[in-house]
Design a protein around this motif. Structure first.
Motif, mmCIF file in Angstrom:
data_model
loop_
_atom_site.group_PDB
_atom_site.id
_atom_site.type_symbol
_atom_site.label_atom_id
_atom_site.label_comp_id
_atom_site.label_asym_id
_atom_site.label_seq_id
_atom_site.Cartn_x
_atom_site.Cartn_y
_atom_site.Cartn_z
ATOM 1 N N TYR A 32 16.741 53.636 8.100
ATOM 2 C CA TYR A 32 17.023 54.715 8.993
ATOM 3 C C TYR A 32 18.622 55.041 8.662
ATOM 4 O O TYR A 32 19.506 54.222 8.635
ATOM 5 N N SER A 53 21.063 54.906 4.948
ATOM 6 C CA SER A 53 20.526 53.569 5.309
ATOM 7 C C SER A 53 20.875 52.364 4.761
ATOM 8 O O SER A 53 21.230 51.328 5.470
ATOM 9 N N SER A 100 14.844 58.808 9.713
ATOM 10 C CA SER A 100 13.943 58.085 8.894
ATOM 11 C C SER A 100 13.696 58.444 7.480
ATOM 12 O O SER A 100 13.533 57.428 6.727
#
Length: 124
Positions: A32, A53, A100
């Motif tokens: 994420y 991420s 995401s």
């Protein structure tokens, strides 16, 4: 099951520093992008900073560049926002959000999960 908890907010004089923490659980943190948003009374929620991420790419809104630094520790499932040289206009509720797919975004609706927020007040 999913939980995002912000902490570290409080009262600070102009020119002071605070470090916000965003602790996450219940999802695969490493996948994420993590962003900080803030919202002052009567204003729309705005993106402040975002980190990819893996932590290799960071973004900052113009008003905080040179003063705020975002970082992450994937082993601890935690993202930090170091805020230096605070100004009264930084006063807001600060929210941590997780996204995401496709990297960082400034659009609120792009984020999957949100914390409850932590209050930052900068005043003399």
């Amino acid at each position: 099951q999913v939980q995002i908890v912000e902490s570290g907010g409080g009262l600070m004089q102009p020119g002071g520093s605070l470090r916000l923490s965003c602790a996450a659980s219940g999802f695969t943190f490493y996948y994420y992008n993590i962003a900080w948003f803030r919202q002052a009374p009567g204003k729309e929620r705005e993106g402040v900073s975002c980190i990819s991420s893996g932590g290799s790419i960071t973004y900052y809104t113009d008003s905080v560049k040179g003063r705020f630094t975002i970082s992450r520790d994937n082993a601890k499932n935690t993202v930090y926002l170091q805020m230096n040289s605070l100004k009264p206009e930084d006063t807001a509720v600060y929210y941590c959000a997780a996204k995401s797919t496709y990297g960082c975004s400034r659009r609120v609706n792009d984020y999957n999960y949100w914390g409850q927020g932590t209050q930052v007040t900068v005043s003399s």
